[in-house]
Design a protein around this motif. Structure first.
Motif, PDB file in Angstrom:
ATOM      1  N   VAL A  36       9.478   5.999   3.919  1.00  0.00           N
ATOM      2  CA  VAL A  36       8.720   5.005   4.689  1.00  0.00           C
ATOM      3  C   VAL A  36       7.825   4.238   3.717  1.00  0.00           C
ATOM      4  CG1 VAL A  36       7.148   4.608   6.612  1.00  0.00           C
ATOM      5  CG2 VAL A  36       8.755   6.547   6.685  1.00  0.00           C
ATOM      6  N   PHE A  37       8.070   2.939   3.577  1.00  0.00           N
ATOM      7  CA  PHE A  37       7.326   2.116   2.628  1.00  0.00           C
ATOM      8  C   PHE A  37       6.442   1.127   3.364  1.00  0.00           C
ATOM      9  CE2 PHE A  37      11.208   3.330   0.398  1.00  0.00           C
ATOM     10  CZ  PHE A  37      10.712   3.803  -0.816  1.00  0.00           C
ATOM     11  N   ASP A  38       5.178   1.108   2.991  1.00  0.00           N
ATOM     12  CA  ASP A  38       4.301   0.035   3.451  1.00  0.00           C
ATOM     13  C   ASP A  38       4.737  -1.257   2.758  1.00  0.00           C
ATOM     14  OD1 ASP A  38       1.554  -0.709   4.751  1.00  0.00           O
ATOM     15  OD2 ASP A  38       1.482  -1.531   2.713  1.00  0.00           O
ATOM     16  N   LEU A  39       4.643  -2.375   3.448  1.00  0.00           N
ATOM     17  CA  LEU A  39       5.116  -3.637   2.884  1.00  0.00           C
ATOM     18  C   LEU A  39       4.421  -3.976   1.567  1.00  0.00           C
ATOM     19  CD1 LEU A  39       5.524  -5.945   6.037  1.00  0.00           C
ATOM     20  CD2 LEU A  39       7.268  -4.630   4.796  1.00  0.00           C
ATOM     21  N   ARG A  40       3.135  -3.673   1.482  1.00  0.00           N
ATOM     22  CA  ARG A  40       2.414  -3.958   0.241  1.00  0.00           C
ATOM     23  C   ARG A  40       2.879  -3.048  -0.892  1.00  0.00           C
ATOM     24  NH1 ARG A  40      -2.826  -3.105  -0.050  1.00  0.00           N
ATOM     25  NH2 ARG A  40      -2.903  -1.635   1.686  1.00  0.00           N
ATOM     26  N   ALA A  41       3.368  -1.862  -0.548  1.00  0.00           N
ATOM     27  CA  ALA A  41       3.875  -0.942  -1.566  1.00  0.00           C
ATOM     28  C   ALA A  41       5.133  -1.499  -2.228  1.00  0.00           C
ATOM     29  CB  ALA A  41       4.171   0.419  -0.944  1.00  0.00           C
ATOM     30  N   ILE A  42       5.938  -2.222  -1.454  1.00  0.00           N
ATOM     31  CA  ILE A  42       7.148  -2.835  -2.018  1.00  0.00           C
ATOM     32  C   ILE A  42       6.773  -3.823  -3.117  1.00  0.00           C
ATOM     33  CG2 ILE A  42       9.121  -4.312  -1.523  1.00  0.00           C
ATOM     34  CD1 ILE A  42       9.495  -1.564  -0.401  1.00  0.00           C
ATOM     35  N   GLU A  43       5.701  -4.567  -2.903  1.00  0.00           N
ATOM     36  CA  GLU A  43       5.257  -5.526  -3.913  1.00  0.00           C
ATOM     37  C   GLU A  43       4.830  -4.819  -5.199  1.00  0.00           C
ATOM     38  OE1 GLU A  43       2.169  -7.822  -2.163  1.00  0.00           O
ATOM     39  OE2 GLU A  43       3.413  -8.609  -0.535  1.00  0.00           O
ATOM     40  N   VAL A  44       4.128  -3.684  -5.047  1.00  0.00           N
ATOM     41  CA  VAL A  44       3.710  -2.911  -6.220  1.00  0.00           C
ATOM     42  C   VAL A  44       4.924  -2.389  -6.974  1.00  0.00           C
ATOM     43  CG1 VAL A  44       2.463  -0.858  -6.994  1.00  0.00           C
ATOM     44  CG2 VAL A  44       1.521  -2.264  -5.155  1.00  0.00           C
ATOM     45  N   MET A  45       5.895  -1.891  -6.240  1.00  0.00           N
ATOM     46  CA  MET A  45       7.108  -1.359  -6.858  1.00  0.00           C
ATOM     47  C   MET A  45       7.861  -2.440  -7.618  1.00  0.00           C
ATOM     48  SD  MET A  45       8.107   0.976  -3.601  1.00  0.00           S
ATOM     49  CE  MET A  45       9.859   0.974  -3.941  1.00  0.00           C
ATOM     50  N   GLU A  46       7.930  -3.634  -7.029  1.00  0.00           N
ATOM     51  CA  GLU A  46       8.627  -4.736  -7.694  1.00  0.00           C
ATOM     52  C   GLU A  46       7.941  -5.122  -9.000  1.00  0.00           C
ATOM     53  OE1 GLU A  46      10.942  -7.908  -5.223  1.00  0.00           O
ATOM     54  OE2 GLU A  46       9.019  -7.558  -4.219  1.00  0.00           O
ATOM     55  N   SER A  47       6.621  -4.977  -9.042  1.00  0.00           N
ATOM     56  CA  SER A  47       5.869  -5.417 -10.213  1.00  0.00           C
ATOM     57  C   SER A  47       6.181  -4.592 -11.455  1.00  0.00           C
ATOM     58  CB  SER A  47       4.363  -5.353  -9.922  1.00  0.00           C
ATOM     59  OG  SER A  47       3.935  -3.997  -9.786  1.00  0.00           O
ATOM     60  N   TYR A  48       6.575  -3.321 -11.287  1.00  0.00           N
ATOM     61  CA  TYR A  48       6.852  -2.523 -12.479  1.00  0.00           C
ATOM     62  C   TYR A  48       8.265  -1.942 -12.527  1.00  0.00           C
ATOM     63  CZ  TYR A  48       6.345   1.999 -10.034  1.00  0.00           C
ATOM     64  OH  TYR A  48       6.500   3.086  -9.200  1.00  0.00           O
TER      65      TYR A  48
END
Length: 214
Positions: A195-207
């Protein structure tokens, strides 16, 4: 592109969203995932086991009897392994189980695991998983609705705005709350639902995204 449901904190579908292809459509490399998993579990081992060898036990400073003429087997010390209280042989000693793996390979393994779980329909997006106060019962009920009663890994963007969520999850056995920057192969493969929070997806994409020092 892989589309998944976006739900609210009560598990109700609000919309559909396409998962980033850089994270969830990477090549699935089973050997790489296995290597990363073994590395993580090995590095978690303490390696503090220790037994006393012959040189570590006390006593036995002199020869128990003379070398010849007694009719008995020759002995050099009462601290040898065959004596009661003697040192041990072929037993565990302190060591490090750490394994090295380049960062690019570790991150590629995480992308591979994300892609594999997405292909298994084990990925759910949640829009704003926030709690006004730490309530274990409410937290467990919300995650249960989102995951369908299965074990779940809840990935959030930061701890500062989700402190109540972390506090609420401390005593829930089948749920783990993890920050996106600490995403790892073991947790990705352990839980039934991711279960991913939408903002967590952005963090994951960054690195984790391609071209970001993957």
């Amino acid at each position: 592109m892989t589309k998944v449901n976006v739900v609210d904190i009560n598990g109700k579908k609000t919309k559909e969203m396409e998962l980033p292809s850089s994270l969830f459509e990477a090549p699935i490399n089973i050997d790489l995932m296995h290597q990363a998993y073994v590395r993580q579990t090995s590095n978690a081992r303490l390696g503090t086991h220790e037994t006393k060898a012959r040189g570590d036990v006390s006593g036995g400073g002199r020869k128990p009897w003379k070398q010849k003429g007694t009719g008995r087997a020759r002995q050099g010390s009462t601290r040898a392994a065959q004596w009661v209280g003697g040192g041990k042989i072929h037993t565990p000693h302190m060591r490090s189980y750490d394994q090295k793996m380049p960062r690019k390979m570790r991150r590629a393994a995480v992308r591979s695991a994300l892609s594999a779980r997405a292909s298994d329909n084990a990925v759910i997006l949640v829009e704003g998983f926030e709690m006004n106060a730490p309530k274990t019962k409410d937290f467990a009920a919300s995650v249960n609705k989102i995951s369908g009663g299965k074990s779940a890994l809840l990935v959030l963007a930061d701890k500062e705005s989700n402190e109540n969520v972390f506090l609420s999850a401390e005593n829930v056995d089948n749920v783990k709350v993890l920050l996106a920057k600490y995403l790892n192969i073991r947790d990705l493969l352990t839980y039934d639902q991711l279960v991913f929070d939408l903002r967590a997806i952005e963090v994951m994409e960054s690195y984790l995204g391609k071209g970001k020092g993957a």
